[in-house]
Design a protein around this motif. Structure first.
Motif, PDB file in Angstrom:
ATOM      1  N   VAL A   1     -13.895   4.845  27.521  1.00 30.02           N
ATOM      2  CA  VAL A   1     -14.370   3.787  27.210  1.00 30.02           C
ATOM      3  C   VAL A   1     -13.427   3.961  25.314  1.00 30.02           C
TER       4      VAL A   1
ATOM      5  N   ILE B   1     -13.245   3.975  21.144  1.00 28.27           N
ATOM      6  CA  ILE B   1     -14.931   3.624  20.444  1.00 28.27           C
ATOM      7  C   ILE B   1     -14.817   3.467  19.070  1.00 28.27           C
TER       8      ILE B   1
ATOM      9  N   LYS C   1     -16.351   0.930  16.918  1.00 26.78           N
ATOM     10  CA  LYS C   1     -17.649   0.660  18.682  1.00 26.78           C
ATOM     11  C   LYS C   1     -18.714   1.248  17.545  1.00 26.78           C
ATOM     12  N   ARG C   2     -20.046   1.224  17.846  1.00 26.19           N
ATOM     13  CA  ARG C   2     -21.481   1.558  16.683  1.00 26.19           C
ATOM     14  C   ARG C   2     -21.350   2.443  17.463  1.00 26.19           C
TER      15      ARG C   2
ATOM     16  N   HIS D   1     -28.698  -1.044  18.990  1.00 26.91           N
ATOM     17  CA  HIS D   1     -27.843  -0.969  18.820  1.00 26.91           C
ATOM     18  C   HIS D   1     -26.554   0.092  18.554  1.00 26.91           C
ATOM     19  N   SER D   2     -26.954   0.795  19.857  1.00 22.59           N
ATOM     20  CA  SER D   2     -26.248   2.057  20.062  1.00 22.59           C
ATOM     21  C   SER D   2     -24.838   1.803  20.569  1.00 22.59           C
ATOM     22  N   ASP D   3     -23.706   1.733  20.660  1.00 21.53           N
ATOM     23  CA  ASP D   3     -22.489   2.044  21.668  1.00 21.53           C
ATOM     24  C   ASP D   3     -21.975   3.007  22.232  1.00 21.53           C
ATOM     25  N   VAL D   4     -22.851   4.138  21.027  1.00 26.64           N
ATOM     26  CA  VAL D   4     -23.228   5.315  21.309  1.00 26.64           C
ATOM     27  C   VAL D   4     -24.133   6.243  20.674  1.00 26.64           C
TER      28      VAL D   4
ATOM     29  N   PRO E   1     -27.143  -0.528  24.733  1.00 19.86           N
ATOM     30  CA  PRO E   1     -26.341  -1.071  26.210  1.00 19.86           C
ATOM     31  C   PRO E   1     -25.710  -0.631  27.112  1.00 19.86           C
TER      32      PRO E   1
ATOM     33  N   ALA F   1     -23.340   2.572  27.999  1.00 25.43           N
ATOM     34  CA  ALA F   1     -23.100   3.520  26.645  1.00 25.43           C
ATOM     35  C   ALA F   1     -23.344   4.610  26.313  1.00 25.43           C
TER      36      ALA F   1
END
Ligand code: 8YV
Length: 321
Positions: A145, A147, A150-151, A203-206, A230, A233
């Motif tokens: 993925v 980063i 990203k959020r 709201h957190s991809d990471v 999400p 994540a």
């Protein structure tokens, strides 16, 4: 008798720190670095003015209640203090200090490593090289993925969290955070505040954890909260294992709800949940967040600055109790 105050140092510390300790104190060093039992710790403290523990020693209510009367200070070689019962120390008028600030950069570095290690499947790739199982280059091999852009959701926007936010901006990440209180505009530096952990998770991809282990944060990442992340994540933890419920995180990694996790801290270190080691989508480190030469020296000197102040009858800079 040296005439210097006696200090029990529970673990082997960097050479420069031990040199300063032996210069200024009657230092009871732990040459073998074996972890003392509570009984040994109490016994070895007899006649000592202070103890310099690490997070590996549990200074519980009972241990503190049993310490010899000579012990007037506990100057921990750590920023975290979940291993020390501050109320029990207060009850015996024992001063307690920690070592904030000096390990923030090093810990944020490891958080970046964990984030990238998880996102780019570093464990699996490194294993291929070392086990000679790298077949050949392929356009679909080891896809991770990205980063960048990203959020990132930061739980606990203290010293380490704020540095992590700066590092994440270097990857053009959109910074979101949850903290007990909102930061001022300067410290926030464009980060988006969430008043609840639930809102942050959405709201957190990471998700990167930087809060201390307290009764409020213990098990904060559990079945209800992890469901809000999400799909796909990444979870990063360089704070304390207690913040995460292992069963939940492992199930989410097994099911593919989460893409991966980068973990430097665990429940029950070093006997961590073995299922983490069976998963390919985990990037695991043995609690090395602050393990740089510079930082470990600085932690020791900070603990000694606190001790020196106490011995001089002054209020130490990092007084917790
Ligand atoms: C330390 C830490 O290495 O300071 C902390 O709270 O978690 C680590 O980075 C360790 O605690 C030393 O006692």
């Amino acid at each position: 008798m040296s005439g210097k105050p006696a200090v029990l140092v529970t673990r082997k510390l960097p050479q420069a720190v031990e040199e300063r300790l032996t210069r200024d104190y009657d230092a009871r060093l732990n040459v073998s670095d074996r972890i003392y039992t509570s009984e040994e710790l109490i016994e070895l403290s007899e006649g000592a003015l202070a103890i310099i523990p690490c997070h590996t020693e549990r200074l519980t209510t009972d241990v503190i209640a049993s310490l010899p009367d000579s012990v007037r200070a506990i100057c921990s070689f750590s920023v975290g203090y979940d291993h020390i019962d501050l109320d029990a120390a207060r009850a015996r008028a024992i001063t307690v200090t920690n070592t904030p600030d000096v390990l923030s950069d090093a810990t944020a570095e490891i958080a970046v490593l964990c984030m990238l290690g998880a996102a780019r499947r570093a464990y699996e790739s490194a294993r291929e090289i070392r086990t000679d199982s790298w077949a050949d280059w392929s356009a679909t091999h080891q896809l991770g993925v990205q980063i960048t852009g990203k959020r990132i959701g930061i739980v606990g926007m203290g010293r380490v969290g704020q540095i992590m936010a700066r590092r994440a901006r270097g990857f053009d990440m959109e910074v979101h955070y949850y903290n007990r209180s909102r930061l001022n505009e300067e410290r926030e530096n464009g980060a988006i505040y969430h008043a609840t952990i639930e809102s942050l998770l959405r709201h957190s991809d990471v998700l990167s954890i930087h809060c201390p282990a307290t009764p409020e944060t213990t098990g904060m990442i559990n079945a209800e909260t992890i469901a809000l992340l999400p799909d796909g994540a990444i979870v990063v933890n360089t704070a304390r294992g207690a913040v995460i419920d292992d069963d939940t995180l492992i199930a989410a990694l097994q099911s593919g709800k989460l893409f991966a996790a980068g973990l430097d801290v665990f429940n029950n270190e070093p006997d961590i949940d073995p299922r983490y080691k069976e998963l390919d989508n985990t990037f695991l480190l043995p609690h090395v967040g602050s393990a740089t030469v510079e930082t470990r020296d600085a932690m020791g000197f900070r603990a000694l600055d606190n001790l020196d102040a106490i011995v001089a009858g002054e209020t130490p800079r990092d007084k917790l109790a």
